[in-house]
Every structure is written in C-alpha cells, then in structure tokens.
Design a protein around this motif. Structure first.
Motif, PDB file in Angstrom:
ATOM      1  N   VAL A 285       0.999  -1.472  -0.233  1.00 48.28           N
ATOM      2  CA  VAL A 285      -0.061   0.137  -0.077  1.00 48.28           C
ATOM      3  C   VAL A 285       0.621   1.090   0.010  1.00 48.28           C
ATOM      4  O   VAL A 285       0.739   1.747  -1.015  1.00 48.28           O
ATOM      5  CB  VAL A 285      -1.350  -0.222   1.269  1.00 48.28           C
ATOM      6  CG1 VAL A 285      -1.535   1.136   1.630  1.00 48.28           C
ATOM      7  CG2 VAL A 285      -1.683  -1.151   1.222  1.00 48.28           C
ATOM      8  N   GLU A 286       1.724   1.449   0.741  1.00 50.50           N
ATOM      9  CA  GLU A 286       2.389   2.913   0.931  1.00 50.50           C
ATOM     10  C   GLU A 286       3.631   2.736   0.007  1.00 50.50           C
ATOM     11  O   GLU A 286       3.991   4.180  -0.877  1.00 50.50           O
ATOM     12  CB  GLU A 286       3.532   2.651   2.506  1.00 50.50           C
ATOM     13  CG  GLU A 286       3.999   4.069   2.533  1.00 50.50           C
ATOM     14  CD  GLU A 286       4.448   4.164   3.979  1.00 50.50           C
ATOM     15  OE1 GLU A 286       5.636   5.118   4.310  1.00 50.50           O
ATOM     16  OE2 GLU A 286       4.567   2.798   4.675  1.00 50.50           O
ATOM     17  N   LEU A 287       3.570   1.837  -0.380  1.00 47.18           N
ATOM     18  CA  LEU A 287       4.868   2.133  -2.000  1.00 47.18           C
ATOM     19  C   LEU A 287       4.536   2.124  -3.161  1.00 47.18           C
ATOM     20  O   LEU A 287       4.746   3.225  -3.663  1.00 47.18           O
ATOM     21  CB  LEU A 287       5.670   0.616  -2.352  1.00 47.18           C
ATOM     22  CG  LEU A 287       6.331  -0.277  -0.793  1.00 47.18           C
ATOM     23  CD1 LEU A 287       7.219  -1.369  -1.123  1.00 47.18           C
ATOM     24  CD2 LEU A 287       7.655   0.838  -0.581  1.00 47.18           C
ATOM     25  N   THR A 288       3.187   1.872  -3.412  1.00 45.38           N
ATOM     26  CA  THR A 288       2.488   2.088  -3.961  1.00 45.38           C
ATOM     27  C   THR A 288       2.069   3.428  -4.417  1.00 45.38           C
ATOM     28  O   THR A 288       1.607   4.029  -5.856  1.00 45.38           O
ATOM     29  CB  THR A 288       0.957   0.902  -4.589  1.00 45.38           C
ATOM     30  OG1 THR A 288       1.296  -0.504  -4.529  1.00 45.38           O
ATOM     31  CG2 THR A 288       0.185   1.098  -5.562  1.00 45.38           C
ATOM     32  N   MET A 289       1.459   4.112  -3.414  1.00 54.96           N
ATOM     33  CA  MET A 289       0.920   5.621  -3.080  1.00 54.96           C
ATOM     34  C   MET A 289       2.286   6.426  -3.449  1.00 54.96           C
ATOM     35  O   MET A 289       2.070   7.233  -4.315  1.00 54.96           O
ATOM     36  CB  MET A 289       0.764   5.737  -1.423  1.00 54.96           C
ATOM     37  CG  MET A 289       0.445   7.116  -1.687  1.00 54.96           C
ATOM     38  SD  MET A 289       0.569   7.461   0.931  1.00 54.96           S
ATOM     39  CE  MET A 289       1.575   7.330   1.606  1.00 54.96           C
TER      40      MET A 289
ATOM     41  N   ASP B 280       3.491  -1.396 -12.513  1.00 50.88           N
ATOM     42  CA  ASP B 280       5.664  -2.169 -11.650  1.00 50.88           C
ATOM     43  C   ASP B 280       4.768  -2.789  -9.942  1.00 50.88           C
ATOM     44  O   ASP B 280       6.091  -2.711  -9.414  1.00 50.88           O
ATOM     45  CB  ASP B 280       5.743  -1.142 -11.548  1.00 50.88           C
ATOM     46  CG  ASP B 280       6.435  -1.069 -13.125  1.00 50.88           C
ATOM     47  OD1 ASP B 280       6.004  -1.840 -14.073  1.00 50.88           O
ATOM     48  OD2 ASP B 280       7.286  -0.292 -13.722  1.00 50.88           O
ATOM     49  N   SER B 281       3.666  -1.914  -9.887  1.00 52.41           N
ATOM     50  CA  SER B 281       3.633  -1.965  -7.969  1.00 52.41           C
ATOM     51  C   SER B 281       3.432  -2.434  -8.017  1.00 52.41           C
ATOM     52  O   SER B 281       2.334  -4.036  -6.438  1.00 52.41           O
ATOM     53  CB  SER B 281       3.329  -0.603  -7.243  1.00 52.41           C
ATOM     54  OG  SER B 281       4.010   0.260  -7.545  1.00 52.41           O
ATOM     55  N   GLY B 282       2.201  -4.093  -8.553  1.00 50.25           N
ATOM     56  CA  GLY B 282       1.429  -5.076  -8.626  1.00 50.25           C
ATOM     57  C   GLY B 282      -0.029  -4.308  -8.262  1.00 50.25           C
ATOM     58  O   GLY B 282      -0.278  -5.869  -7.922  1.00 50.25           O
ATOM     59  N   GLY B 283      -0.323  -3.879  -8.974  1.00 53.35           N
ATOM     60  CA  GLY B 283      -1.463  -3.431  -8.641  1.00 53.35           C
ATOM     61  C   GLY B 283      -3.096  -3.636  -9.465  1.00 53.35           C
ATOM     62  O   GLY B 283      -2.612  -4.045 -10.972  1.00 53.35           O
ATOM     63  N   THR B 284      -3.901  -3.220  -9.670  1.00 56.34           N
ATOM     64  CA  THR B 284      -5.289  -3.767 -10.533  1.00 56.34           C
ATOM     65  C   THR B 284      -5.044  -1.997 -11.618  1.00 56.34           C
ATOM     66  O   THR B 284      -4.577  -1.608 -10.552  1.00 56.34           O
ATOM     67  CB  THR B 284      -6.160  -4.156  -9.426  1.00 56.34           C
ATOM     68  OG1 THR B 284      -7.236  -4.279 -11.249  1.00 56.34           O
ATOM     69  CG2 THR B 284      -7.066  -3.747  -9.146  1.00 56.34           C
ATOM     70  N   ILE B 285      -5.291  -2.343 -12.533  1.00 58.19           N
ATOM     71  CA  ILE B 285      -5.784  -1.357 -13.113  1.00 58.19           C
ATOM     72  C   ILE B 285      -6.877  -0.113 -13.261  1.00 58.19           C
ATOM     73  O   ILE B 285      -6.725   0.622 -13.169  1.00 58.19           O
ATOM     74  CB  ILE B 285      -5.266  -1.447 -14.919  1.00 58.19           C
ATOM     75  CG1 ILE B 285      -4.802  -0.218 -15.417  1.00 58.19           C
ATOM     76  CG2 ILE B 285      -6.655  -1.837 -15.996  1.00 58.19           C
ATOM     77  CD1 ILE B 285      -3.622   1.013 -14.915  1.00 58.19           C
ATOM     78  N   SER B 286      -7.038  -0.528 -12.988  1.00 62.06           N
ATOM     79  CA  SER B 286      -8.904   0.142 -11.979  1.00 62.06           C
ATOM     80  C   SER B 286      -8.977  -1.156 -10.648  1.00 62.06           C
ATOM     81  O   SER B 286      -9.750  -1.422 -10.721  1.00 62.06           O
ATOM     82  CB  SER B 286      -9.379  -0.028 -12.898  1.00 62.06           C
ATOM     83  OG  SER B 286     -10.810   0.623 -12.262  1.00 62.06           O
TER      84      SER B 286
END
Length: 587
Positions: free
Chosen positions: A409-413, A479-485
């Motif tokens: 979470v924090e890394l993506t933010m 790149d952070s491993g998140g969903t695009i939406s």
C-alpha cells in the motif's frame, strides 16, 4: 440543467476561496483562466450524421453532443476546447426492452457501432465513439428507470438499468429499503453503469461492492437475450453474472438488474480522527479492516491530502483551533485524517464505532467527534464540483486508483505520486499529488490518488501533459503489482495496461466471450480490448492472414498483449523486459 462540458448541475457552484487559490499558487504556481468553446461552436464542429433513418434515433447536433463523451480529462479537453472529433451519429432513448432489441437489429443490419450510455459519468473513456471506424449509435438507457418488482421476503428489487442513483434510492426508501451504493458520481450515474464497470460505493465496507449487490438481470445482445436468474448461491458451473459485471457494453446492453437491498438503517454516523503519522494510521486501519467490526466506511487520507482538505475547508480560525488541540495530542506536521462510518441498527452501529475508537487509540489516534464527519457527508457528492472551479482558475484535476495487498500500500502510494511529479516535470510543470485509501479489505486497500496541475491553455499541449501523466502513473501501478482499476473500469484509457493483469490466456478468453455475443464486433468497440473484428469462416480467416503476411503487416489473428502500446509509449507495454515481476500478477 446538466452541464454539457463539466460536472453536474449548472446552477451549483463550489467556489475556490482566496485562501485555497493562494495554497495552489504556492504549491504549483498561479493558474491562468482561458475562454472555453461555446455549445454552439462545439455543435457546429460535428460532422453530419451517417446513419440511415430510424424513428427512434435523433441525429441533431445538440443531442449528439450531449451524449458524446464522459467525464475523463481527455473528454473535458475535447469539450472545453471544442475539439470533439468523433461523436455518435445518432442517439436513441428506448423506453422498452423491445425497443432496445429493435435498435440492436438496426445496428446489425447497417453495421453500426453501438455505445450504451447511462449517466455519462465515465472517467475512463467508455463512451468515445468511432473506435471501430464505422458510424456509431449511442443508446441512452435512462428512460428504463422504473422499479419493476420488490420482494420483501428475499430483499430483492428489480429495476430498469437506466435508473439514476437518487431515483433508485427514492423508489426503495418509499418501501423502507436502501441499496446503499454511493459512489461519488451517485447523483448522475446509473445502476447499469455501476454493474458493467464494477463500481464501488463509499460505504462498501457495510453494503459491499456492486458485484455483491447484483443478483441477476437481463442483457440484450446481438445474438439474443441473456437472462440471469437470481439465486442466493449456485454451484451450477460458470456464474453468468461475472460475464456481465465489468463487461462495459462489449457483450450487449444491460436492460434490467435485480439487486440485493437492505432495510433503511436506524442510525448512521461518521466520525473524524487524526493520527500523528502515516505509519500509525495505516496500522490502525489495517487492524480495523481485519477486525470486521460492522463499520460502513473507512477512508484514510495521507498527510498531503489532509493538509489540502484543511486548506480548502475555509473557517480558518476554527481549523486553527483544532490544529492547536491536535498538536497537543502529537498530531502535527505529517498528521493523517481518518473518517470512520457506521450504519445500521443503533446498538450495533454505536458498538462498532466504540470498538473502532478503542483500536484507534492504541495507535495514538485523536478523535475529534462527528462535526467533520457530518460535513463530509453533507458535501460528499459536491466535492467533485471543485473540478469546474479549478478549471475556471486555470487548473485541472485528474485521478487514478488501484488496489493492492497491505505490504504494497505505502510503496504504491509513493510510487504513483513520484511518477506524477516526474511526468509533469518533463513539461516544465509541477503537480500537487495526494492520496487516500477509500475502500479497505482484510487483504489490502484501494489506493486513490489525485493530481492538480496547471492548464497550458493549448489543446495539444494539455492533451500531451495528460498522456504523459496517465502513462507514468499507470505504469507505476502495474510495476507496483496493483490492478489497473479498482472501481472506475477500463474503457479505452486503461485498456493498454489490461494485458499485464490478465495475461495472454485471460485476454484470449475475454475476446472469445465478446465474439460469441457480438460476432459483428459492433458493441462498444475499442473498450477493454481492441475493436473485435467480425467473425470469419475458416477459409476467410486463412485468406486474411495470408494477405496480411504478404503485405508485411501483422495479422489481426496474431494480436497478442505484447503488441499493445499505451499512449505516448515507444516500447511495447507488456514486453518480456517490461512485464511486472511482483508476485500475484501474470507475467
């Protein structure tokens, strides 16, 4: 009346106060207002309609313009600069399922692309016409808006899919029920739009996302009607609801939806808390989400969003007194605000709030009561009007959102905000980027980032700035491993990044589903995936592939995710070296 080139009712203005403008000028520089194109100028820019006559279809320029685009930043740029480009050649307003079927038959007969249209609130490019190259018909579903049935014992309600949020709630409240789905677009979005884009409401912690509410319904497709009965649960093979959820108009038009409703809550309250740091705040909300207390909402703002909200709130003396008190509690620079909500029977809701406050105190949370929460509830559908006010002062506001597991979470933010800063720096501009967690789960959270930056005053440059920003932050998400939406859907704006999440096999499966229901490729072409070509007989397919290879062009039969390119990219997005390596995503 609804604004034709901005958000909401044109009688509602949410002004930026002098202090707020000074805050933005200090952060990113003073904006410069510009003159927008008029409605008449935009209408005059539309090409003549190419559609054959049909009694249900209107082809006047004003009607076409009002049904041409959504609320994404590229849509705004087209409307504000009068650079509409392609628009639907006609608009139909069906008043029955039979009329929807008639319109689809018309579209098949003349090879016309069909773009389903609801409230027009898409921020991901779902409504753009002309993606398939052919003439386009927009089918506005908002006249199919009646509650057809209410089953009190099963707590199921069936509506026409074009019902707006407030009208849906009004019809339910007359019988003592609520759906409880409140996205920020609530006032202008529709039930059908929520379903086909997998919407998430602000109180999803209690009521769930739309996929938990959607029990069944009917879809008119080019190959016939798809009826999905509502069961409490079923183990009978593939859940056909999943084909409709997130389909974004590619398989047909959702005409009716049966949803799971709840009794109106006896009690509802929203409380505000502050934490000294992001680390303490994130630990608190993670514990709250995993405790499953029966809360309806958790919304955590990072330090810069907290600062921004307080700067825009006005009431400088009251805010100053509150900050002095918070400072005594250790909430100084870097403090983060959390909104906690509970809805339901009074004893259970109050118990949930009390339990939440006990957990928050263990993480040094400072509770300031309900006044800020009440104010948030009062303005929760009005804050989006700030986009209009910002534009008038020479600023634009855009957002992206994703969802990741807690360790990311924090890394993506931080990665998304840094990517936005670097992207605008390439254009010699600064960006005011801030983030909140809007939906929380035991597994992780949504990460929702907002970007404020200055208008150039030139269509080409403003579009270039958006493209640079959009690609940079979308790449950071992947790149952070998140969903695009997490909640806005894919449309055309997020489509270049979908392959990284779904993989080649997943993309192929989606293509096969679309082709099954829409063999001519007329349904909302270009959304989610590239426009689907009409189904070919085996001999025709081989001949087409041979011609493509002979001409040196890639065969449409050989399309794969590795050939998809995002806007402004010089390299294939999903190439082997660019594929995300984060666990949990297909490479």
């Amino acid at each position: 009346m609804r604004r034709w080139n901005g958000w909401g009712d044109d009688t509602i203005n949410f002004a930026l106060e002098p202090d707020a403008l000074a805050f933005l000028a200090q952060r990113i520089g003073a904006g410069t207002a510009r003159q927008d194109a008029t409605f008449e100028q935009a209408c005059n820019a539309l090409a003549p309609s190419r559609l054959p006559y049909h009694k249900l279809i209107e082809t006047s320029a004003p009607v076409r313009l009002r049904n041409a685009l959504g609320q994404s930043l590229p849509d705004w740029l087209k409307l504000r600069y009068g650079r509409i480009g392609t628009a639907p050649d006609g608009v139909a307003f069906p008043e029955s399922v039979d009329e929807v079927r008639e319109l689809l038959q018309y579209a098949q007969r003349y090879n016309v692309a069909v773009v389903p249209h609801g409230g027009g609130t898409s921020v991901a490019g779902h409504l753009t016409a002309g993606e398939g190259g052919q003439a386009t018909l927009a089918v506005n579903m908002t006249r199919l808006c009646r509650m057809a049935h209410l089953d009190r014992e099963s707590q199921l309600a069936t509506f026409g899919a074009g019902v707006f949020g407030p009208d849906l709630e009004a019809q339910l409240r007359a019988h003592g029920y609520t759906l409880g789905h409140y996205p920020q677009s609530f006032e202008y979005s529709t039930l059908g739009g929520w379903v086909v884009t997998r919407s998430s409401g602000q109180q999803s912690l209690r009521y769930g996302r739309i996929e938990l509410m959607f029990a069944g319904g009917s879809v008119e497709t080019p190959v016939g009607r798809l009826d999905i009965p509502a069961f409490p649960a079923s183990a009978a093979g593939t859940d056909l609801r999943e084909i409709v959820l997130g389909s974004e108009g590619r398989i047909g038009i959702l005409t009716e939806a049966t949803v799971r409703v709840s009794p109106l809550p006896d009690y509802e309250a929203f409380h505000a808390l502050f934490f000294p740091s992001w680390e303490l705040a994130e630990a608190a909300v993670r514990e709250l989400a995993q405790a499953k207390l029966g809360l309806s909402m958790l919304r955590l703002s990072n330090a810069l969003e907290t600062t921004t909200m307080l700067a825009l709130a006005g009431h400088r003396k009251l805010i100053g007194l509150m900050e002095s008190w918070l400072s005594l509690r250790g909430c100084k620079e870097g403090k983060c605000m959390l909104m906690v909500g509970a809805s339901g029977a009074r004893p259970q809701a109050r118990a949930a709030i009390s339990a939440a406050l006990r957990i928050a105190r263990r993480h040094r949370g400072a509770h300031i009561g309900r006044k800020m929460g009440d104010k948030w509830k009062q303005n929760r559908f009005r804050n989006v009007y700030l986009r209009n006010a910002a534009w008038e002062h020479g600023y634009v506001i855009d957002t992206v959102e994703t969802a990741v597991d807690w360790p990311r979470v924090e890394l993506t933010m931080k990665a998304v905000e840094a990517a936005a800063t670097e992207a605008l720096a390439r254009h010699g501009e600064q960006v005011h980027a801030y983030t909140h967690l809007s939906h929380l789960y035991a597994q992780g959270a949504s990460v929702y980032s907002t970007f404020v930056y200055r208008l150039a005053g030139n269509y080409e440059e403003d579009l270039a700035r958006w493209r640079t920003l959009k690609h940079a932050v979308s790449q950071a998400i992947v790149d952070s491993g998140g969903t695009i939406s997490h909640q806005h859907g894919v449309g055309s704006d997020h489509a270049p990044y979908l392959a990284a999440e779904k993989g080649a096999s997943g993309i192929a499966a989606m293509e096969a589903i679309f082709r099954h229901f829409d063999p001519q490729g007329i349904m909302n072409p270009g959304k989610l995936l590239p426009a689907t070509k009409p189904a070919l007989m085996p001999g025709q397919a081989q001949a087409q592939a041979a011609r493509a290879l002979a001409s040196g062009m890639p065969s449409p039969l050989l399309w794969s995710p590795s050939t998809a390119r995002p806007f402004g990219s010089e390299q294939p997005f999903a190439s082997a070296q660019a594929a995300p390596t984060a666990p949990g995503l297909p490479s």
